[in-house]
Design an enzyme around this catalytic site. Structure first.
Site, mmCIF file in Angstrom:
data_model
loop_
_atom_site.group_PDB
_atom_site.id
_atom_site.type_symbol
_atom_site.label_atom_id
_atom_site.label_comp_id
_atom_site.label_asym_id
_atom_site.label_seq_id
_atom_site.Cartn_x
_atom_site.Cartn_y
_atom_site.Cartn_z
ATOM 1 N N ARG A 126 118.794 36.656 -26.602
ATOM 2 C CA ARG A 126 118.921 37.240 -25.264
ATOM 3 C C ARG A 126 118.059 38.505 -25.230
ATOM 4 O O ARG A 126 117.579 38.954 -26.257
ATOM 5 C CB ARG A 126 120.386 37.558 -24.928
ATOM 6 C CG ARG A 126 121.031 38.549 -25.872
ATOM 7 C CD ARG A 126 122.466 38.871 -25.455
ATOM 8 N NE ARG A 126 123.147 39.641 -26.493
ATOM 9 C CZ ARG A 126 124.400 40.036 -26.436
ATOM 10 N NH1 ARG A 126 125.141 39.729 -25.395
ATOM 11 N NH2 ARG A 126 124.945 40.729 -27.417
ATOM 12 N N ASN A 164 123.002 43.785 -18.566
ATOM 13 C CA ASN A 164 123.959 44.020 -19.644
ATOM 14 C C ASN A 164 123.295 44.865 -20.716
ATOM 15 O O ASN A 164 122.298 44.467 -21.304
ATOM 16 C CB ASN A 164 124.412 42.692 -20.271
ATOM 17 C CG ASN A 164 125.593 42.883 -21.191
ATOM 18 O OD1 ASN A 164 126.690 43.185 -20.732
ATOM 19 N ND2 ASN A 164 125.380 42.733 -22.490
ATOM 20 N N GLU A 165 123.844 46.048 -20.917
ATOM 21 C CA GLU A 165 123.364 46.935 -21.980
ATOM 22 C C GLU A 165 121.836 47.053 -21.979
ATOM 23 O O GLU A 165 121.157 46.603 -22.903
ATOM 24 C CB GLU A 165 123.879 46.474 -23.340
ATOM 25 C CG GLU A 165 125.386 46.578 -23.441
ATOM 26 C CD GLU A 165 125.940 46.216 -24.817
ATOM 27 O OE1 GLU A 165 125.236 45.540 -25.578
ATOM 28 O OE2 GLU A 165 127.081 46.603 -25.110
ATOM 29 N N GLU A 322 133.645 47.376 -22.110
ATOM 30 C CA GLU A 322 133.847 46.434 -23.219
ATOM 31 C C GLU A 322 134.397 47.177 -24.422
ATOM 32 O O GLU A 322 133.951 48.296 -24.721
ATOM 33 C CB GLU A 322 132.517 45.826 -23.685
ATOM 34 C CG GLU A 322 131.877 44.830 -22.785
ATOM 35 C CD GLU A 322 130.581 44.300 -23.419
ATOM 36 O OE1 GLU A 322 130.466 44.278 -24.656
ATOM 37 O OE2 GLU A 322 129.682 43.932 -22.651
ATOM 38 N N TRP A 330 129.394 41.200 -35.712
ATOM 39 C CA TRP A 330 128.007 41.580 -35.988
ATOM 40 C C TRP A 330 127.878 42.744 -36.958
ATOM 41 O O TRP A 330 126.823 43.327 -37.119
ATOM 42 C CB TRP A 330 127.276 41.890 -34.683
ATOM 43 C CG TRP A 330 128.099 42.636 -33.672
ATOM 44 C CD1 TRP A 330 128.856 42.091 -32.675
ATOM 45 C CD2 TRP A 330 128.276 44.057 -33.563
ATOM 46 N NE1 TRP A 330 129.495 43.083 -31.948
ATOM 47 C CE2 TRP A 330 129.152 44.294 -32.470
ATOM 48 C CE3 TRP A 330 127.788 45.143 -34.279
ATOM 49 C CZ2 TRP A 330 129.545 45.587 -32.094
ATOM 50 C CZ3 TRP A 330 128.176 46.417 -33.895
ATOM 51 C CH2 TRP A 330 129.041 46.620 -32.817
ATOM 52 N N GLU A 370 128.465 34.293 -31.122
ATOM 53 C CA GLU A 370 129.609 35.223 -31.143
ATOM 54 C C GLU A 370 130.951 34.519 -31.298
ATOM 55 O O GLU A 370 131.986 35.043 -30.887
ATOM 56 C CB GLU A 370 129.563 36.078 -29.875
ATOM 57 C CG GLU A 370 128.298 36.929 -29.848
ATOM 58 C CD GLU A 370 128.235 37.910 -28.692
ATOM 59 O OE1 GLU A 370 128.579 37.510 -27.562
ATOM 60 O OE2 GLU A 370 127.833 39.058 -28.913
ATOM 61 N N LYS A 371 130.938 33.331 -31.920
ATOM 62 C CA LYS A 371 132.201 32.578 -31.991
ATOM 63 C C LYS A 371 133.224 33.216 -32.925
ATOM 64 O O LYS A 371 134.406 32.898 -32.852
ATOM 65 C CB LYS A 371 131.947 31.122 -32.372
ATOM 66 C CG LYS A 371 131.154 30.902 -33.633
ATOM 67 C CD LYS A 371 130.880 29.414 -33.801
ATOM 68 C CE LYS A 371 129.835 29.153 -34.871
ATOM 69 N NZ LYS A 371 128.493 29.664 -34.489
ATOM 70 N N PHE A 372 132.774 34.120 -33.803
ATOM 71 C CA PHE A 372 133.746 34.781 -34.673
ATOM 72 C C PHE A 372 134.151 36.156 -34.142
ATOM 73 O O PHE A 372 134.756 36.942 -34.849
ATOM 74 C CB PHE A 372 133.191 34.875 -36.102
ATOM 75 C CG PHE A 372 132.935 33.521 -36.702
ATOM 76 C CD1 PHE A 372 133.958 32.577 -36.764
ATOM 77 C CD2 PHE A 372 131.687 33.162 -37.164
ATOM 78 C CE1 PHE A 372 133.739 31.308 -37.282
ATOM 79 C CE2 PHE A 372 131.449 31.901 -37.688
ATOM 80 C CZ PHE A 372 132.485 30.964 -37.746
ATOM 81 N N HIS A 373 133.763 36.441 -32.908
ATOM 82 C CA HIS A 373 134.149 37.711 -32.274
ATOM 83 C C HIS A 373 135.534 37.540 -31.665
ATOM 84 O O HIS A 373 135.834 36.517 -31.058
ATOM 85 C CB HIS A 373 133.132 38.036 -31.175
ATOM 86 C CG HIS A 373 133.153 39.450 -30.693
ATOM 87 N ND1 HIS A 373 134.202 39.983 -29.979
ATOM 88 C CD2 HIS A 373 132.244 40.442 -30.828
ATOM 89 C CE1 HIS A 373 133.922 41.246 -29.675
ATOM 90 N NE2 HIS A 373 132.738 41.545 -30.184
#
Ligand code: GLA
Length: 673
Positions: A126, A164-165, A322, A330, A370-373
């Site tokens: 991204r 975003n950011e 957020e 990360w 980001e599935k482990f976030h």
């Protein structure tokens, strides 16, 4: 300790509430596009159960909304937004411009980011675009316009979330397009080449420019690149991102006047954006904050970032856009939050001025990077500790609604300047151990431990009313800032300045004469020589304190030596000094030492009295409104604590005539009597 009598003399007028937010906002990023439509119905039912009332939608949905250039598919978003609205969940609708679609990057290869070393970065992630790309600007404006036109009148829309950011992953780009834009920016700043050559000191190493076309971005070079050029490139880059924000904001304002436009900052974690400059451009300041899980004192860093966010918002309420319910994905080691930690984190932000607790993200992703976030709704669903705590927090925030719009009462000002941070950490400084954040965090931590609340102020901001101002690292000090600090002290203020401050002006040129040129008279001394220490080297001060990294050879010119060096290269010379000027006092600390000692002395000069009797590990913050004042007590320790203050405890409803018990790891919020 009498908390109520410690209320500051003069607080700014109460803030108008954040437009269109009629509750303490609770929720997070919502990415329904990752799920089949039937899950959306479960989502809204669970949002209601958890008290979620605001979600940010569509942040990374550009490729779905515009699957091919000029072809739009809004049907799914129509259904999502209607469903949210029907279920009482307000919408913070994002422009999806942080993730340009693959077709865009393919069609505009010149929009890809080029690193300082000339590497062209690919897609598949991204923020794969150069902030100065005209093709990007055009495409981003088009999708923003489409969204604004379609949803400006949606009854669930309460806020726009631009991008975003900004600058998060694509902070700096060194491509040819950026070079062209940089030259345009420089023309605007300097007008003519003679002024640029002067400002950049291009007689040094024969860098003089005879034509604008000769100027490049500060790409990797055989040796150190001109520091003034590097500093301007950082300014230019922050402005390039800001231009992208302004473009979207203006479109959104045009279509929906009155709907606030925000964008999520990464205060203190994104070095490339000058957020003080941005604070005035957004309708509401929002921030993303992720704790540093391996730092045992990460709650102090959290407090610092929250205070800095409030500073960028000029003291008005802001939004925690957020944070995480538990682990991120990360960091090198992604430590999970332990029971109660999410709540402490969330309410720390509220205590320091946030009128929202929002998370990344609502439902944990099953695929992608980001599935482990962690998320509000974990992979394991509702029969999980995290979900239960999410539901409890939603109920808690409902009980704290009356804090919205109240102001945080601060005791002390700390100066913060992104430009000084940038300049201080360019290459070839007298020591690689010089660090901007190191000193700011050290002074902040001491003030935090002394239970004094900090307002972060830009060097051009108002200092009136603060009995004590700390300038932890003001390497870049303009003559105007120096004059204002002098007036502050002469008028009765107490100022504490840490080493390597007041050295250069805005072009990274040393102020004329002895160091610290901009602050010499104010501090009543000169620095004859910097005396940095070797790696691991330490020195001792006359009060027994141990210091490292940096010492200086000071010559007094009006100041008195309060502490001297016992050993090291400056042995026998002054280390910490005090100078009386007008009716105020200016302290100078010439070494990297725990600031506890100097701050204690400065408190006396400033008439600042840290509250006594606050149990160790307990944090107290005050929010002040027109109708009532509040004390938030956060117990970071593993022992129950008693805080002496009277009022009504809002989370439990208990009347507290004299004191409140704050159980280990818990938070209590008192409406004080
Ligand atoms: C940032 C981004 C989010 C997400 C989170 C993960 O804050 O804005 O999209 O990537 O980090 O922590």
């Amino acid at each position: 300790m009498d908390l109520v009598s410690r209320l500051p003399q003069a607080l700014a007028a109460p803030s108008p509430p954040i437009p269109r937010l009629d509750r303490m906002a609770y929720g997070g990023d919502y990415n329904p596009e990752q799920w089949p439509e039937k899950v959306w119905h479960e989502d809204v039912a669970l949002m209601r159960a958890a008290g979620v009332n605001l979600v940010s939608v569509g942040i990374f949905a550009w490729a779905l909304l515009e699957p091919a250039e000029g072809r739009y598919e809004f049907g799914w978003l129509d259904r999502v937004l209607d469903l949210l609205h029907e279920n009482g969940v307000s919408i913070d609708l994002a422009t999806p411009t942080a993730a340009p679609p693959a077709w865009f990057s393919r069609r505009h290869p010149e929009s890809r980011i080029v690193t300082r070393d000339g590497v062209v970065l690919g897609g598949g992630a991204r923020q794969s675009f150069c902030p100065s790309s005209p093709a990007y600007a055009e495409a981003a404006a088009r999708i923003t316009e489409q969204l604004a036109r379609r949803y400006a009148g949606h009854p669930g829309l309460v806020m726009w979330h631009s991008h975003n950011e900004y600058g998060g992953a694509n902070g700096l780009c060194y491509c040819a397009v950026s070079g062209e834009a940089f030259r345009g920016w420089l023309r605007d700043r300097y007008g003519d080449l003679a002024a640029l050559n002067e400002a950049w000191g291009t007689t040094f190493w024969g860098q003089r420019y005879g034509d604008w076309g000769e100027i490049e971005p500060p790409v990797a070079a055989p040796t150190a690149v001109n520091p003034a050029q590097q500093l301007d490139y950082l300014r230019f880059t922050s402005d390039a991102h800001l231009a992208n924000f302004r473009r979207e904001r203006d479109i959104l304002h045009r279509w929906s006047p009155g709907v606030p436009v925000t964008t999520n900052f990464q205060i203190a974690n994104c070095k490339t954006i000058d957020y003080f400059k941005w604070g005035a451009e957004v309708d509401v300041v929002s921030n993303d904050h992720y704790i540093q899980p391996e730092r045992p004192d990460n709650h102090i860093e959290l407090a610092m970032c929250a205070d800095l966010t409030r500073g960028v918002a000029s003291g008005t309420p802001w939004l925690l856009m957020e944070h995480s319910t538990s682990a991120v994905n990360w960091k090198p080691r992604n430590l999970a939050k332990r029971p109660g930690e999410m709540r402490r984190n969330s309410l720390s932000h509220v205590a320091r001025g946030s009128d929202a607790v929002l998370f990344f993200q609502w439902r944990a992703s099953r695929f992608g990077a980001e599935k482990f976030h962690s998320a509000m709704l974990p992979q394991g669903g509702t029969d999980t500790r995290v979900w239960r705590e999410v539901v409890e927090l939603g109920a808690d925030l409902g009980r704290l609604d009356e804090l919205r719009g109240t102001r945080v009462a601060a005791d002390v000002a700390v100066l913060w300047d992104w430009e000084s941070w940038w300049a201080l950490e360019l290459d070839w400084r007298p020591s690689v151990d010089l660090s901007y954040l190191d000193r700011v965090e050290a002074y902040y931590e001491r003030l935090w431990r002394d239970n004094l609340t900090v307002d972060f102020v830009h060097p051009t901001g108002a200092l009136d009313g603060y009995p004590l101002v700390v300038a932890p690292s003001l390497y870049l000090t303009t003559p105007a800032t120096a004059a204002r600090l002098r007036a502050y002290v002469a008028g009765g203020g107490t100022l504490v300045v840490s080493y390597f401050s007041g050295i250069v002006d805005e072009t990274d040129t040393v102020h004329p004469g002895a160091y610290p040129g901009a602050l010499r008279d104010l501090l009543g001394l000169t620095v004859e020589e910097f005396l940095p220490l070797p790696a691991g080297g330490v020195v001792h001060l006359s009060d027994g304190a141990v210091a490292d990294v940096w010492t200086e050879d000071l010559a007094l010119a009006g100041a008195t030596a309060e502490l001297t060096y016992v050993d090291g290269p400056a042995a026998g010379r002054p280390a910490v000094t005090r100078h009386t000027l007008g009716t105020g006092t200016a302290w100078y600390v010439s070494t990297r030492v725990d600031p506890a000692g100097v701050l204690r002395r400065a408190y006396t000069d400033a008439g600042v009295t840290p509250p006594d009797g606050v149990p160790d590990g307990v944090e107290l913050i005050r929010r002040v409104g027109e109708a009532a004042s509040y004390v938030v007590a956060i117990n970071h320790s593993s022992a129950d604590a008693v805080v002496r203050a009277s009022g009504v405890e809002l989370l439990t409803g208990a009347a507290c005539p004299e004191s409140v018990v704050v159980p280990a790891g818990a938070v209590r919020v008192l409406r004080t009597l």
